[in-house]
Design an enzyme around this catalytic site. Sequence first.
Site, mmCIF file in Angstrom:
data_model
loop_
_atom_site.group_PDB
_atom_site.id
_atom_site.type_symbol
_atom_site.label_atom_id
_atom_site.label_comp_id
_atom_site.label_asym_id
_atom_site.label_seq_id
_atom_site.Cartn_x
_atom_site.Cartn_y
_atom_site.Cartn_z
ATOM 1 N N GLU A 11 31.848 36.180 41.382
ATOM 2 C CA GLU A 11 32.548 35.053 42.017
ATOM 3 C C GLU A 11 31.732 34.497 43.176
ATOM 4 O O GLU A 11 30.714 35.059 43.576
ATOM 5 C CB GLU A 11 33.915 35.498 42.551
ATOM 6 C CG GLU A 11 35.089 35.260 41.611
ATOM 7 C CD GLU A 11 35.539 33.801 41.572
ATOM 8 O OE1 GLU A 11 34.859 32.951 42.186
ATOM 9 O OE2 GLU A 11 36.569 33.509 40.938
ATOM 10 N N ASN A 61 42.748 29.409 44.411
ATOM 11 C CA ASN A 61 41.468 29.167 43.743
ATOM 12 C C ASN A 61 41.080 27.693 43.815
ATOM 13 O O ASN A 61 41.832 26.842 44.292
ATOM 14 C CB ASN A 61 41.552 29.589 42.268
ATOM 15 C CG ASN A 61 40.857 30.901 41.996
ATOM 16 O OD1 ASN A 61 39.781 31.167 42.525
ATOM 17 N ND2 ASN A 61 41.471 31.749 41.190
ATOM 18 N N ASP A 73 39.749 28.210 37.630
ATOM 19 C CA ASP A 73 39.290 29.215 38.588
ATOM 20 C C ASP A 73 38.443 28.508 39.645
ATOM 21 O O ASP A 73 38.807 27.436 40.126
ATOM 22 C CB ASP A 73 38.513 30.301 37.843
ATOM 23 C CG ASP A 73 38.457 31.621 38.606
ATOM 24 O OD1 ASP A 73 38.528 31.608 39.849
ATOM 25 O OD2 ASP A 73 38.315 32.672 37.960
#
Length: 297
Positions: free
Chosen positions: A20, A151, A203
């Site tokens: 991430e 997100n 996301d």
Amino acid sequence: MTTLSNAVELAIELDMSLGESPVWSAEEHVLYWVDINRGHVYAWSPDSRQAPRRHDFEHTIGCVALTGEGLLVATAPGLTHLALPSGERRELGTPNPEWGRDQGNRFNDGRCDPAGRFWVGTLNPESGGASLYRLEDERLVATKLEMRISNGLAFSPDGRWLYHTDSPSRQVMRHAFDAATGEIGVGEVWVDLAAHDLPGVPDGAAVDSDGHYWSALYGGGQVARFDPEGRLVAQYPVPCPNPTMVAFGGADLRTLYITTATQDMDEEALRRHPLAGSLLALEVATPGLAEPRLTRR
């Protein structure tokens, strides 16, 4: 709308559980990113042809942001400054307001806004109650947004809009934004994945210099690009089911880096998707925006 195939390539082969928060430092020509579940911070220069460096933390890490001398690291219990390249760490005395309140709650997606103010959201997928915060005067100030999984935080090139999603809603919200004060307006649904018949959930995201929003669709196996009006204009298949976030990098900001995940994939899925957990790259025509550094605390 255009669907492109065979355009995404392998940048670095890894076995990340939950990659991430890719962030490109234009000054250093270095890409930073994290493996949330394993508490790893990676640093990699595409120019060096060397393996990425790694800094390991005791707790999970939601995201990182650029500072003047390294990175701001949002670990589960609070914010830490990571000096680079020394690796020296200094706790900032800014605890996660939700740490320990409920099992599973932690920091998640975050970044700096154009004024150099840090924003970070939390995650609590089971019971909800997560929120989005901004760093002001060395304390985290809660917005009025409540959700389960924070997100997709990004800002329009002109600084007028803040984009954000509660991933399970499968909707990206758009809020009027005042960079001078850090205040945001009431959100409106800007992108609804159901209306576009898109799989997965939105996301992590990034915005390019034309104001297009690029969203990694976790569980959807693709990156989707939306124009400033929220219209779907392109889809880029990814060779694994769970892309997690994107960032523009490279000398001309025309390389879209894509982090991915292996969490919750069984052995058969991992055999079918050997690039899952790796860092991927896509060459694009429109450059991204330089990532702001933390200048306001």
